[in-house]
Design a protein around this motif. Structure first.
Motif, short mmCIF file in Angstrom:
data_model
loop_
_atom_site.label_atom_id
_atom_site.label_comp_id
_atom_site.label_asym_id
_atom_site.label_seq_id
_atom_site.Cartn_x
_atom_site.Cartn_y
_atom_site.Cartn_z
N LYS A 264 -13.36 43.34 4.68
CA LYS A 264 -13.52 42.23 5.59
C LYS A 264 -12.21 41.44 5.65
O LYS A 264 -11.32 41.64 4.82
CB LYS A 264 -14.65 41.30 5.10
N ALA A 265 -12.12 40.53 6.59
CA ALA A 265 -10.92 39.70 6.71
C ALA A 265 -10.84 38.75 5.52
O ALA A 265 -11.88 38.33 4.98
CB ALA A 265 -10.98 38.90 8.01
N PRO A 266 -9.62 38.41 5.09
CA PRO A 266 -9.46 37.50 3.95
C PRO A 266 -10.23 36.20 4.16
O PRO A 266 -10.36 35.72 5.28
CB PRO A 266 -7.95 37.23 3.92
N ILE A 267 -10.75 35.67 3.08
CA ILE A 267 -11.45 34.39 3.12
C ILE A 267 -10.56 33.38 2.39
O ILE A 267 -10.31 33.51 1.19
CB ILE A 267 -12.83 34.48 2.43
N ASN A 268 -10.04 32.43 3.12
CA ASN A 268 -9.16 31.40 2.55
C ASN A 268 -9.83 30.03 2.69
O ASN A 268 -9.80 29.43 3.74
CB ASN A 268 -7.81 31.37 3.27
N GLY A 269 -10.40 29.61 1.62
CA GLY A 269 -11.00 28.28 1.63
C GLY A 269 -12.40 28.28 2.18
O GLY A 269 -12.92 29.35 2.50
N PRO A 270 -13.03 27.13 2.23
CA PRO A 270 -12.43 25.80 2.01
C PRO A 270 -11.94 25.58 0.58
O PRO A 270 -12.49 26.16 -0.36
CB PRO A 270 -13.59 24.84 2.34
N GLY A 271 -10.91 24.75 0.46
CA GLY A 271 -10.36 24.46 -0.85
C GLY A 271 -9.84 25.72 -1.51
O GLY A 271 -9.20 26.55 -0.87
N VAL A 272 -10.13 25.88 -2.78
CA VAL A 272 -9.66 27.07 -3.51
C VAL A 272 -10.63 28.24 -3.39
O VAL A 272 -10.39 29.31 -3.93
CB VAL A 272 -9.43 26.75 -5.01
N CYS A 273 -11.73 28.04 -2.71
CA CYS A 273 -12.70 29.13 -2.53
C CYS A 273 -12.05 30.27 -1.75
O CYS A 273 -11.13 30.06 -0.98
CB CYS A 273 -13.91 28.66 -1.73
N GLY A 274 -12.58 31.45 -1.95
CA GLY A 274 -12.12 32.56 -1.13
C GLY A 274 -11.87 33.84 -1.89
O GLY A 274 -12.01 33.91 -3.11
N ILE A 275 -11.53 34.87 -1.11
CA ILE A 275 -11.25 36.20 -1.65
C ILE A 275 -10.08 36.77 -0.83
O ILE A 275 -10.11 36.74 0.39
CB ILE A 275 -12.46 37.16 -1.48
N ARG A 276 -9.05 37.25 -1.52
CA ARG A 276 -7.91 37.82 -0.80
C ARG A 276 -8.32 39.00 0.05
O ARG A 276 -8.00 39.12 1.20
CB ARG A 276 -6.85 38.30 -1.79
N GLN A 277 -9.01 39.92 -0.59
CA GLN A 277 -9.50 41.10 0.12
C GLN A 277 -10.98 41.26 -0.15
O GLN A 277 -11.38 41.90 -1.13
CB GLN A 277 -8.73 42.36 -0.31
N PRO A 278 -11.81 40.66 0.70
CA PRO A 278 -13.25 40.79 0.48
C PRO A 278 -13.77 42.16 0.94
O PRO A 278 -13.20 42.77 1.85
CB PRO A 278 -13.86 39.70 1.38
N PHE A 279 -14.83 42.59 0.31
CA PHE A 279 -15.49 43.83 0.70
C PHE A 279 -16.95 43.52 1.03
O PHE A 279 -17.52 42.56 0.51
CB PHE A 279 -15.46 44.84 -0.45
N SER A 280 -17.51 44.35 1.89
CA SER A 280 -18.94 44.23 2.18
C SER A 280 -19.61 45.45 1.56
O SER A 280 -19.51 46.56 2.07
CB SER A 280 -19.15 44.21 3.70
N LEU A 281 -20.29 45.23 0.47
CA LEU A 281 -20.91 46.35 -0.26
C LEU A 281 -22.36 46.51 0.19
O LEU A 281 -23.21 45.68 -0.11
CB LEU A 281 -20.85 46.09 -1.77
N SER A 282 -22.62 47.58 0.93
CA SER A 282 -23.97 47.79 1.45
C SER A 282 -24.69 48.95 0.79
O SER A 282 -25.91 49.09 0.90
CB SER A 282 -23.92 48.01 2.96
#
Ligand SMILES: [Zn+2]
Length: 233
Positions: free
Chosen positions: A66-84
């Motif tokens: 998935k697209a990187p998740i940046n924030g809000p704040g320090v939340c997030g994942i550089r390279q998120p995956f969708s595990l189905s």
């Protein structure tokens, strides 16, 4: 009856409670804010980058990115995956879980080496579906105001509520954990999964941990201390 498994040394029991998972009270170190709320702890990025290297890339090769998740704040994942699903459709994760690389690798390993053997031993059939009730989510532990950020805020945790067997039977943490005084096959399965999950995840919380975990198993890869202590209850 509460059970606690400490690995790689001790002394970190209370620290573990305070530093991880979706439980624990607010813990302020930096003038009212925890370090994670001021800047993301370095170990998080190091763990993710290491996972995205060759070994992790092989495990995650067939997992949707998935697209990187940046924030809000320090939340997030550089390279998120969708595990189905795990094992090329062997078992589904429903709904799909948004997780960081380390968790994708760990959940796949967990399904193969902990969940499926436990199900085959007790029911003679594999688990075909795992019910996910929380993965990535920028929030505090237990959604309590003022509490420290949950590992879920970094895609570093998953909450599992139930398992469905190939024959269609569903085993839920809520109903199965204490069924027939905790000695039914369902209870045996859930308790074995809980116990053995501690070999893979650094935090495992179930119904005997606190009131927030009566209906699910919380599994995460928090770094509790430099000794690599696991906190499981
Ligand atoms: Zn959780």
């Amino acid at each position: 009856m509460g059970r606690t498994y400490l690995k790689h040394g001790a002394l970190a029991l209370m620290l573990g409670i305070l530093l991880s998972a979706c439980s624990g009270p607010s813990f302020n170190m930096f003038g009212g804010q925890s370090r994670d709320e001021v800047e993301r702890n370095r170990w998080r990025d190091e763990a993710e980058m290491q996972c995205l290297g060759l070994k992790g890339a092989m495990v995650t090769a067939f997992v949707d990115r998935k697209a990187p998740i940046n924030g809000p704040g320090v939340c997030g994942i550089r390279q998120p995956f969708s595990l189905s699903s795990v094992g090329m459709g062997l078992a589904d994760i429903k709904p799909a879980a948004t997780l960081n690389c380390q968790m994708v690798v760990a959940v796949q390993h967990w399904l193969r080496t902990v969940v499926q053997p436990a199900a085959l031993i007790r029911f003679g059939q594999p688990v075909v579906e795992v019910k996910n009730i929380a993965s990535y989510g920028c929030r505090t532990r237990n959604n309590e105001r003022g509490a420290k950020l949950s590992e879920h805020s970094f895609g570093n945790a998953i909450d599992i509520a139930a398992f469905k067997l190939a024959g269609g039977r569903e085993i839920s943490v809520k109903d199965g954990w204490d069924s027939f005084f905790g000695i039914s096959r369902e209870a045996g399965f859930l308790r074995a999964v809980h116990r053995e999950s501690c070999d893979i995840f650094t935090t495992v919380l179930g119904p005997e941990s606190d009131r927030h975990h009566q209906d699910h198993l919380h599994l995460d890869l928090a770094q509790h201390n430099s000794q690599g202590t696991h906190y499981c209850k």
